[in-house]
Design a protein around this motif. Sequence first.
Motif, PDB file in Angstrom:
ATOM      1  N   HIS A  58       0.840  -1.202   0.000  1.00  0.00           N
ATOM      2  CA  HIS A  58       0.000   0.000   0.000  1.00  0.00           C
ATOM      3  C   HIS A  58       0.872   1.248   0.000  1.00  0.00           C
ATOM      4  O   HIS A  58       0.658   2.174  -0.795  1.00  0.00           O
ATOM      5  CB  HIS A  58      -0.913  -0.015   1.228  1.00  0.00           C
ATOM      6  CG  HIS A  58      -1.726   1.222   1.391  1.00  0.00           C
ATOM      7  ND1 HIS A  58      -1.295   2.304   2.134  1.00  0.00           N
ATOM      8  CD2 HIS A  58      -2.949   1.580   0.902  1.00  0.00           C
ATOM      9  CE1 HIS A  58      -2.203   3.259   2.100  1.00  0.00           C
ATOM     10  NE2 HIS A  58      -3.223   2.847   1.368  1.00  0.00           N
ATOM     11  N   SER A  59       1.868   1.260   0.877  1.00  0.00           N
ATOM     12  CA  SER A  59       2.774   2.406   0.941  1.00  0.00           C
ATOM     13  C   SER A  59       3.517   2.579  -0.379  1.00  0.00           C
ATOM     14  O   SER A  59       3.623   3.697  -0.902  1.00  0.00           O
ATOM     15  CB  SER A  59       3.779   2.210   2.085  1.00  0.00           C
ATOM     16  OG  SER A  59       4.750   3.238   2.078  1.00  0.00           O
ATOM     17  N   GLY A  60       3.998   1.471  -0.948  1.00  0.00           N
ATOM     18  CA  GLY A  60       4.744   1.550  -2.203  1.00  0.00           C
ATOM     19  C   GLY A  60       3.914   2.065  -3.355  1.00  0.00           C
ATOM     20  O   GLY A  60       4.361   2.911  -4.138  1.00  0.00           O
ATOM     21  N   ALA A  61       2.683   1.575  -3.456  1.00  0.00           N
ATOM     22  CA  ALA A  61       1.803   2.029  -4.540  1.00  0.00           C
ATOM     23  C   ALA A  61       1.543   3.525  -4.417  1.00  0.00           C
ATOM     24  O   ALA A  61       1.619   4.268  -5.406  1.00  0.00           O
ATOM     25  CB  ALA A  61       0.488   1.248  -4.504  1.00  0.00           C
ATOM     26  N   CYS A  62       1.252   3.970  -3.201  1.00  0.00           N
ATOM     27  CA  CYS A  62       0.954   5.392  -2.999  1.00  0.00           C
ATOM     28  C   CYS A  62       2.167   6.267  -3.295  1.00  0.00           C
ATOM     29  O   CYS A  62       2.057   7.297  -3.977  1.00  0.00           O
ATOM     30  CB  CYS A  62       0.472   5.632  -1.566  1.00  0.00           C
ATOM     31  SG  CYS A  62      -1.169   4.948  -1.197  1.00  0.00           S
ATOM     32  N   ILE A  63       3.336   5.859  -2.812  1.00  0.00           N
ATOM     33  CA  ILE A  63       4.544   6.666  -3.003  1.00  0.00           C
ATOM     34  C   ILE A  63       4.924   6.735  -4.480  1.00  0.00           C
ATOM     35  O   ILE A  63       5.252   7.812  -5.003  1.00  0.00           O
ATOM     36  CB  ILE A  63       5.705   6.088  -2.171  1.00  0.00           C
ATOM     37  CG1 ILE A  63       5.415   6.267  -0.677  1.00  0.00           C
ATOM     38  CG2 ILE A  63       7.022   6.779  -2.534  1.00  0.00           C
ATOM     39  CD1 ILE A  63       6.358   5.478   0.218  1.00  0.00           C
ATOM     40  N   GLN A  64       4.886   5.614  -5.162  1.00  0.00           N
ATOM     41  CA  GLN A  64       5.236   5.612  -6.588  1.00  0.00           C
ATOM     42  C   GLN A  64       4.275   6.487  -7.379  1.00  0.00           C
ATOM     43  O   GLN A  64       4.694   7.260  -8.251  1.00  0.00           O
ATOM     44  CB  GLN A  64       5.231   4.181  -7.130  1.00  0.00           C
ATOM     45  CG  GLN A  64       6.326   3.263  -6.587  1.00  0.00           C
ATOM     46  CD  GLN A  64       7.682   3.480  -7.257  1.00  0.00           C
ATOM     47  OE1 GLN A  64       8.058   4.608  -7.587  1.00  0.00           O
ATOM     48  NE2 GLN A  64       8.431   2.402  -7.442  1.00  0.00           N
ATOM     49  N   LEU A  65       2.995   6.390  -7.087  1.00  0.00           N
ATOM     50  CA  LEU A  65       2.012   7.209  -7.802  1.00  0.00           C
ATOM     51  C   LEU A  65       2.188   8.690  -7.488  1.00  0.00           C
ATOM     52  O   LEU A  65       2.044   9.544  -8.366  1.00  0.00           O
ATOM     53  CB  LEU A  65       0.591   6.749  -7.451  1.00  0.00           C
ATOM     54  CG  LEU A  65       0.189   5.376  -8.007  1.00  0.00           C
ATOM     55  CD1 LEU A  65      -1.120   4.900  -7.384  1.00  0.00           C
ATOM     56  CD2 LEU A  65       0.064   5.412  -9.525  1.00  0.00           C
TER      57      LEU A  65
END
Length: 332
Positions: A58-65
């Motif tokens: 979840h954190s990775g998806a949000c940060i990348q986006l």
Amino acid sequence: MSRERPRRGTLPPAQENIEKLRKVVEEGNSYGAQQMYKSISARYVSAQRYSEALDILHSGACIQLEHGQVICGAELAVLFVEALVKGKVPYDVEILDRAREIYERFPKVPMALNLAEDDDDDIKQLSEAMGEAKTRVEGCSSFLKAAIKWSAEFGAPKNGSPELNVMLAEYIYSESPEVDIARVSYYFVRGNNPQKFASVLVNFMSKCYPGEDDLAIARAILMYLSLSNLRDANQLFDEIKKQVENQRRDFVESDLIQYITYLLETLERDALPLFNMLKAKYKSSLDRDPVFYELLDDVAEKFYGVRRRNPLQGMQMQGMFGEIFKMMGEMQ
């Protein structure tokens, strides 16, 4: 089990990895971070520490986006859903909120801002903008379709989370270079927001080709009815009229809209003969879109218990008796 416990113990708390990976992205190494997100989260999934795997993804998806890395963010978003499935995580408000947080970080870029003069540079820029829009839609759609499927399997209604369906419909409409309003409608009718759907249709009516407006309205109404949802079909129809009136515009008038008006009234009562008479009387309007007949077969089955015919048989019967039905309709 004896080999699994030491393995679990070697994994640090997820937050340590989350902070470390965030720094890698912020330093500009999105690709390197992506590989680390995938490999590290996979270890937590393998150790059946699903909650921590979900935190990392979840954190990775949000940060990348947030950093404009749509392809990377979408991939991690899909892995987030896959972890939900592997962990057999039930659908609830908390997970829905986390899915919404990912969705809200997908970029929204109005295509109108990319339109300029007709020179080579502007054409190139427009082409690039359309390609980027397609990438955004494909990425967000992959994530939300997977989430809808998960939700349907783990506690949401059979068509998946209504909220997730609305998110997908909204994003497809706002970001697609060429809007497929039928596809947008498919997800909206599986959602829970007829008012928002009405706003989209009214917006579409203001910029579509002549003759597409009543088709879009009729298709949306029939899609609701094919799912036995007479309440939202009526609400959508009323809301479209209301919004058009508030904009001081004329509501579209056509035989097809007249048919929809009569159909909604007919379905309020046990009136199969009237249902069939209307279908015959307005055949020329319904012929404008072959999918109307498929939807009406569903409506007849859901509201009046009429069993669907074999498609080939239905075509033959329509050819044999089409003129008779037309004559009967004209006699009423």
